[in-house]
Design a protein around this motif. Structure first.
Motif, PDB file in Angstrom:
ATOM      1  N   TYR A 280       0.814  -1.222   0.000  1.00 36.21           N
ATOM      2  CA  TYR A 280       0.000   0.000   0.000  1.00 36.21           C
ATOM      3  C   TYR A 280       0.845   1.269   0.000  1.00 36.21           C
ATOM      4  CZ  TYR A 280      -2.902  -3.746   1.934  1.00 36.21           C
ATOM      5  OH  TYR A 280      -3.533  -4.950   2.144  1.00 36.21           O
TER       6      TYR A 280
ATOM      7  N   ASP B 118      -8.082  -3.471  -1.874  1.00 34.47           N
ATOM      8  CA  ASP B 118      -8.940  -2.543  -1.132  1.00 34.47           C
ATOM      9  C   ASP B 118      -9.031  -2.953   0.340  1.00 34.47           C
ATOM     10  OD1 ASP B 118     -10.592  -4.712  -1.436  1.00 34.47           O
ATOM     11  OD2 ASP B 118     -12.169  -3.651  -2.530  1.00 34.47           O
TER      12      ASP B 118
ATOM     13  N   LYS C 101      -8.123  -5.286 -10.657  1.00 36.91           N
ATOM     14  CA  LYS C 101      -8.870  -6.442 -10.145  1.00 36.91           C
ATOM     15  C   LYS C 101     -10.296  -6.009  -9.824  1.00 36.91           C
ATOM     16  CE  LYS C 101      -7.933  -8.479  -5.968  1.00 36.91           C
ATOM     17  NZ  LYS C 101      -9.182  -8.294  -5.197  1.00 36.91           N
TER      18      LYS C 101
ATOM     19  N   HIS D 289     -11.934 -11.809  -9.284  1.00 37.55           N
ATOM     20  CA  HIS D 289     -11.851 -12.271  -7.882  1.00 37.55           C
ATOM     21  C   HIS D 289     -13.162 -12.980  -7.574  1.00 37.55           C
ATOM     22  CE1 HIS D 289     -10.701 -10.997  -3.471  1.00 37.55           C
ATOM     23  NE2 HIS D 289     -11.397 -12.128  -3.467  1.00 37.55           N
TER      24      HIS D 289
ATOM     25  N   VAL E  43      -8.359 -14.471  -8.743  1.00 36.10           N
ATOM     26  CA  VAL E  43      -8.145 -14.765  -7.325  1.00 36.10           C
ATOM     27  C   VAL E  43      -9.294 -15.658  -6.845  1.00 36.10           C
ATOM     28  CG1 VAL E  43      -8.177 -13.755  -4.991  1.00 36.10           C
ATOM     29  CG2 VAL E  43      -6.834 -12.665  -6.809  1.00 36.10           C
TER      30      VAL E  43
ATOM     31  N   ILE F 269      -6.161 -17.649  -1.990  1.00 32.84           N
ATOM     32  CA  ILE F 269      -6.031 -17.102  -0.625  1.00 32.84           C
ATOM     33  C   ILE F 269      -7.054 -17.881   0.197  1.00 32.84           C
ATOM     34  CG2 ILE F 269      -7.436 -15.074  -1.375  1.00 32.84           C
ATOM     35  CD1 ILE F 269      -6.042 -13.550   1.024  1.00 32.84           C
TER      36      ILE F 269
ATOM     37  N   VAL G  55      -2.361 -10.797   2.507  1.00 34.82           N
ATOM     38  CA  VAL G  55      -2.196  -9.414   2.960  1.00 34.82           C
ATOM     39  C   VAL G  55      -0.884  -9.347   3.753  1.00 34.82           C
ATOM     40  CG1 VAL G  55      -3.178  -7.678   4.530  1.00 34.82           C
ATOM     41  CG2 VAL G  55      -4.691  -8.996   3.012  1.00 34.82           C
TER      42      VAL G  55
END
Ligand code: KIV
Length: 281
Positions: free
Chosen positions: A41, A61, A130, A154, A196, A219, A231
């Motif tokens: 980020y 996000d 994305k 995603h 994703v 994930i 993350v």
């Protein structure tokens, strides 16, 4: 191999390897080589993660929660995402940078999606956007691809739809596996380069990965996807008292180290032992 080249990482910011491209990741699927994505980020973190050789950085996000402290992912704006993505691109080195289009910036129409994605790419320099959804966002993927914008879809658990999904729940279990497979085929056929898969049973993710030619990035989706994403706060235990999802592993204790550093600094300031002679002009 000399001792100095043995100590040099094979990839990363410091080595003069060329930029990671979508074609490189596609080639890895063909050879069965797995690759890694982490969120980033800001500039300094992007540099550190890229120096670790991570192929892809995602300006997720999830920034809504871990950067801005909002309670919901849906609260982050396109402008906020663009500022973060631009900083990540400046620090990304060779890593491919993907940026999330936030909630409310692509759902209304194909035109809205193309305008938001163009704005993101023009102002940040990200290489791909994305967007969340499977069958339901096929027209958006087609419109973005037609505009020359690479897309990562995603599917599975999609955080922007947390309210519609009634919370953080594994998707694609039992009969829902067919829906998930329909979603992955739909986004692949629409022209997405990557997808994703979040919080999906491992065997469903393995089957989905085998059935499509595009790269799958898991994930909480088991070991058989083409790539993994996490993350970065979750791999580094930052902050120390943050919630960690079951699917994340911690390879560092950044939160505890930073809190200890802050406490030591504060103590030495209070005691008058910092700054010392060597810190003075
Ligand atoms: O926003 C995000 O960080 C993400 C990842 C969790 C895949 O979408």
């Amino acid at each position: 191999m000399s001792a100095s080249s043995a100590a040099t990482p094979a990839t990363g910011y410091l080595t003069p390897t060329r930029q990671v491209r979508i074609a490189d990741l596609r080639a890895k699927k063909a050879t069965g080589d797995k690759w890694a994505m982490l969120t980033a980020y800001d500039y300094s973190t992007a540099r550190a993660l890229s120096q670790g050789g991570v192929e892809c950085l995602l300006v997720g996000d999830s920034a809504a929660n871990v950067v801005f402290g909002y309670s919901q992912t849906q609260q982050i704006s396109l402008d906020e995402m663009i500022y973060l993505a631009a900083a990540v691109v400046r620090g990304a080195g060779n890593a491919l940078v993907i940026a999330d289009l936030p909630f409310g910036t692509y759902e209304a129409s194909d035109e809205q999606a193309v305008l938001s994605a163009s704005e993101m790419m023009r102002r940040s320099g990200a290489a791909m956007v994305k967007i969340e959804g499977g069958v339901r966002i096929v027209p958006r993927i087609r419109a973005l691809v037609a505009a020359g914008i690479p897309v990562c879809a995603h599917i599975g658990f999609t955080p922007q739809s947390v309210n519609a999904l009634s919370g953080f729940k594994v998707q694609g279990r039992g009969d829902a596996a067919d829906r998930l497979l329909a979603d992955i085929h739909a986004v692949a056929d629409a022209g997405a380069d990557m997808v994703v898969l979040e919080m999906v049973p491992a065997e469903v993710a393995a089957r989905a990965t085998a059935e499509v030619e595009i790269s799958t990035v898991g994930i909480g989706a088991g070991p058989d996807t083409d790539a993994q994403v996490l993350v970065w706060h979750d791999i580094a235990a930052f902050p120390a008292d943050g919630h960690r999802p079951k699917f994340a592993k911690q390879w560092a204790q950044v939160g505890a180290d930073l809190t200890a550093a802050a406490a030591s600094y504060r103590r030495e300031v209070a005691e008058g032992t910092f700054p010392a002679q060597e810190h003075c002009f």
